[in-house]
Design a protein around this motif. Structure first.
Motif, short mmCIF file in Angstrom:
data_model
loop_
_atom_site.label_atom_id
_atom_site.label_comp_id
_atom_site.label_asym_id
_atom_site.label_seq_id
_atom_site.Cartn_x
_atom_site.Cartn_y
_atom_site.Cartn_z
N UNK A 102 0.63 -1.40 0.45
CA UNK A 102 0.01 -0.41 0.37
C UNK A 102 0.68 1.45 0.07
N UNK A 103 1.91 1.48 0.65
CA UNK A 103 2.86 2.60 1.22
C UNK A 103 3.19 2.62 -0.58
N UNK A 104 3.86 1.71 -1.01
CA UNK A 104 4.51 1.66 -2.75
C UNK A 104 3.71 2.73 -3.63
N UNK A 105 1.95 1.59 -3.65
CA UNK A 105 0.81 2.06 -4.63
C UNK A 105 0.77 3.38 -3.75
N UNK A 106 0.83 3.99 -3.22
CA UNK A 106 0.40 5.43 -2.71
C UNK A 106 0.95 6.33 -3.29
N UNK A 107 2.35 5.93 -2.88
CA UNK A 107 4.07 7.12 -3.26
C UNK A 107 3.89 6.32 -4.86
N UNK A 108 2.59 6.54 -5.99
CA UNK A 108 2.81 5.85 -7.14
C UNK A 108 2.07 7.42 -7.62
N UNK A 109 0.54 6.72 -6.66
CA UNK A 109 -0.42 7.87 -7.07
C UNK A 109 0.56 9.73 -6.84
N UNK A 110 1.38 9.56 -5.67
CA UNK A 110 1.61 11.00 -5.42
C UNK A 110 2.74 11.26 -6.58
N UNK A 111 3.42 10.41 -7.18
CA UNK A 111 4.92 10.78 -7.83
C UNK A 111 3.45 10.89 -9.39
N UNK A 112 1.77 10.31 -9.75
CA UNK A 112 1.56 10.70 -10.28
C UNK A 112 0.82 12.51 -10.92
N UNK A 113 0.75 12.46 -9.49
CA UNK A 113 0.25 14.06 -9.39
C UNK A 113 1.11 14.76 -9.17
#
Length: 277
Positions: A102-113
């Motif tokens: 979950x941490x990695x997936x949320x971090x990827x969403x932040x990078x998309x932002x």
């Protein structure tokens, strides 16, 4: 005849009221064209989050405050990246009881932002590797001067119950097949077998290398530098800033203010949780 007239006028009156109600309902359903000032979303990252919506029950769970699920939060961040009414994002990170995936997936969403060109800030109020990994995905990483960054490596533990069973006169009976099939060892042993220890260390090594790669990419540091930083931890906020792990030392409210004034124009702030809802 008078009764027919009354019925006719009553019918006309009902038709007129129906047309009026339909017209009002149509106007209400039309999209509003009022301009919404771009706002900065403040995201209080929850320490715990459900993977998806809970199944309906006959209890009074509906009386509790509704919380977005993990996938709803991911969708909201990706949606906000393309939403012209959102000008930036601030993450308030303090204690994550999440799995690594979950941490990695949320971090990827932040990078998309961030890739959309909008600024992203993080206020890291404490924590260790998981919290720092998520906060490092942002563009500007801050921490209150009195906080501590518990960045000191990964660990794993195992619980064994053989001693308790021996005191109770219980003798577990399991068949053991395969060198690394060690799931039953918690019932039959009081310590890790050599094969089980080897398997656990291999898993930790893989997770550690992934952590090093991710932090190296997020902070623009070499892999050797990241390993050394983890070996030398933990750090006070001042030490973390001096070692390049933080961009600035600010309290949470000051980070929010910094984000709302990014670009030289003041933008109002709004709750990310409400936006996600």
């Amino acid at each position: 005849m008078p009764s027919r007239r009354r019925a006719f006028f009553l019918l006309l009156l009902c038709l007129g009221l129906g047309v009026l109600v339909l017209n009002v309902a149509t106007r209400i359903r039309r999209p509003l064209h009022a301009t919404i000032a771009p706002r900065v979303l403040l995201f209080d990252v929850p320490s715990e989050v459900d993977e998806g919506p809970a199944p309906p029950t006959l209890s009074f769970d509906f009386l509790r405050r509704e919380r977005p699920s993990f996938h709803e939060l991911l969708f909201a961040i990706r949606n906000a990246a393309e939403d012209r009414s959102v000008s930036g994002l601030v993450l308030h990170v303090d204690g994550l009881n999440w799995g690594w995936a979950r941490v990695y997936e949320m971090g990827e969403a932040v990078r998309v932002f961030r890739a959309s060109g909008k600024p992203v800030f993080a206020s890291l109020n404490g924590g260790g590797e998981k919290e720092y990994l998520l906060a490092a995905a942002t563009g500007t990483l801050a921490m209150p001067p009195v906080s501590t960054l518990q960045l000191d490596g990964l660990s794993a533990s195992a619980m064994f119950m053989q001693g308790a069973y021996a005191k109770l006169g219980i003798k577990p009976n399991f068949a053991h097949v395969g060198r690394y099939k060690s799931a039953v060892e918690q019932y039959t042993r009081d310590s890790l077998s050599p094969d089980a220890r080897l398997a656990m260390e291999a898993l930790l090594d893989d997770e550690f290398e992934l952590l090093v790669d991710s932090l190296s990419s997020a902070r623009g540091l070499s892999r050797d530098s990241v390993r050394q930083l983890i070996d030398d931890g933990p750090y006070t906020a001042l030490e973390a800033h001096q070692r390049g792990l933080l961009d600035t030392l600010l309290a949470e409210a000051d980070v929010d203010s910094l984000a709302s004034h990014a670009g030289g124009t003041r933008h109002p702030t709004a709750s990310f949780t409400r936006y996600a809802g």
